[in-house]
Scaffold this active site. Structure first.
Site, short mmCIF file in Angstrom:
data_model
loop_
_atom_site.label_atom_id
_atom_site.label_comp_id
_atom_site.label_asym_id
_atom_site.label_seq_id
_atom_site.Cartn_x
_atom_site.Cartn_y
_atom_site.Cartn_z
CE1 TYR A 194 1.86 7.82 -3.68
CE2 TYR A 194 3.29 9.47 -4.68
CZ TYR A 194 2.05 8.86 -4.56
OH TYR A 194 1.00 9.31 -5.32
CG ASP B 189 -2.56 3.87 -9.68
OD1 ASP B 189 -3.18 4.77 -10.29
OD2 ASP B 189 -1.40 3.51 -9.98
NE ARG C 219 -7.53 12.94 -11.43
CZ ARG C 219 -8.33 13.04 -12.49
NH1 ARG C 219 -8.41 12.05 -13.36
NH2 ARG C 219 -9.04 14.13 -12.67
NE ARG D 9 1.39 -0.53 -7.61
CZ ARG D 9 0.34 -0.81 -8.40
NH1 ARG D 9 -0.43 0.19 -8.83
NH2 ARG D 9 0.07 -2.04 -8.73
#
Length: 273
Positions: free
Chosen positions: A120, A59, A57, A208
C-alpha cells in the site's frame, strides 16, 4: 472440455474508492465487488456462479491501482469471450472501477491465499494550502509540517513480525500477528509525503492506524520510539488515531511462481487459522 469445465481467470482491478462502501458486497450499498458482479451477470446471466475472490478487502474510501481477484467462468463462455472480455467489461462497469487485465491461471491460484504480499501507499500533503485539487481524493491534508527523518525512524521500529493488536480492529478467532517487510517514507518531487508499507497481509484498519501513529511522530507530538512501544499491547490502543481512508491506495499484490500457488495457499490458510 466437458460441459461442466470452468476456467479460472485472474483479474487486475483499479478503482477510485471515494464513492464505494469498500470492496465486499453489502446489501443496499455500492461496492466494488457489487459492480463487478453486476457486470459479469449482464454478460453471463445472473445465475452463473463466479466464485469471486479478492486479494484484499479494502475498506470504504480506500483506492486501488493493483487489486487482484479471481473468478471461475464456464469454459465455453470463456472461449466465446476471450478476445473481447476486457472491452465488454469496460463498457459495462462505471468509470470509477476498471478491470485492466484478464488472463487464465491454474485452478490452484487463489487471489487471497496464494498472495505473498500486499503493498500500500499512503499520500500526505503537509503544505499550508493542502492537497492539490486534482489529488484531493487520494491525498490527506496535514496541517502540521512533517519531518521525514522522524517518520522513517518511527517506521523502522515497526518492521518485522510482530503482534499488531494495538493497531488492529480485532476479529474473533483471527490472529493479529503480521510480518511487515517494508515500511518507509519518501517525499516526492511535488512535496507529497508518501508512506509505503508491505506485509504478508494486514488486519482491518492496520495500515491506516500505523500511518496515524507515525504522523504524530512526524509532526513532533510523539517520540520516534512510541509506535514500536505499542507492540507490547495485546489490545487496540485508544491513543492511536486511524488515518482517513482516502489517502490509502493498494498498489500491488505479489504471488509466487505458478507451481507454488497451492502450497502457498495451504500455508496461508494454516497461518490465518
Amino acid at each position: 472440455m466437458a460441459p461442466g469445465d470452468s476456467i479460472r481467470l485472474r483479474l487486475d482491478v483499479s478503482y477510485d474508492g471515494a464513492d464505494f462502501s469498500g470492496w465486499a458486497a453489502q446489501p443496499g450499498r455500492r461496492t466494488v465487488a457489487g459492480v463487478l458482479t453486476e457486470a459479469f451477470a449482464r454478460l453471463l446471466g445472473p445465475e452463473t456462479p463466479l466464485g469471486l475472490t479478492v486479494a484484499g478487502r479494502t475498506d470504504a474510501g480506500v483506492h486501488a491501482t493493483g487489486q487482484v481477484c479471481h473468478v471461475d467462468l464456464p469454459a465455453g463462455r470463456w472461449t466465446e469471450l476471450e478476445g473481447s472480455l476486457l472491452r465488454r467489461l469496460a463498457a459495462l462497469m462505471p468509470p470509477d472501477a476498471r478491470v485492466r487485465a484478464v488472463r487464465p491461471v491454474p485452478d490452484t491460484f487463489d487471489a487471497r491465499f496464494s498472495a505473498t504480499f500486499r503493498r500500500y501507499e499512503y499520500r500526505v500533503a503537509d503544505t499550508p494550502w493542502g492537497p492539490e485539487p486534482l489529488r484531493r481524493h487520494d491525498t490527506l491534508g496535514w496541517v502540521r509540517p512533517l519531518d521525514l527523518d522522524r517518520l522513517n525512524e518511527a517506521a523502522a521500529g515497526l518492521v518485522g513480525e510482530h503482534d499488531f493488536a494495538a493497531f488492529c480492529k480485532r476479529k474473533e478467532h483471527a490472529t493479529t500477528i503480521r510480518a511487515i517487510t517494508r515500511l518507509s517514507w519518501r517525499r516526492d518531487p511535488d512535496g507529497i509525503c508518501v508512506a509505503t508499507v508491505q506485509a504478508d497481509a494486514f488486519c482491518q484498519a492496520m495500515v491506516r492506524s500505523l500511518v496515524g501513529a507515525m504522523l504524530t511522530v512526524g509532526d513532533g507530538r510523539r517520540a520516534p520510539e512510541w509506535p514500536a512501544k505499542l507492540l507490547t499491547l495485546r489490545e487496540r490502543s485508544s491513543d492511536v488515531v486511524v488515518a482517513p481512508a482516502h489517502g490509502l491506495t493498494l498498489i500491488a499484490v505479489g504471488y509466487p511462481d505458478e507451481t507454488e500457488y497451492a502450497a502457498r495457499a495451504e500455508a496461508t490458510r494454516r497461518l490465518r487459522a
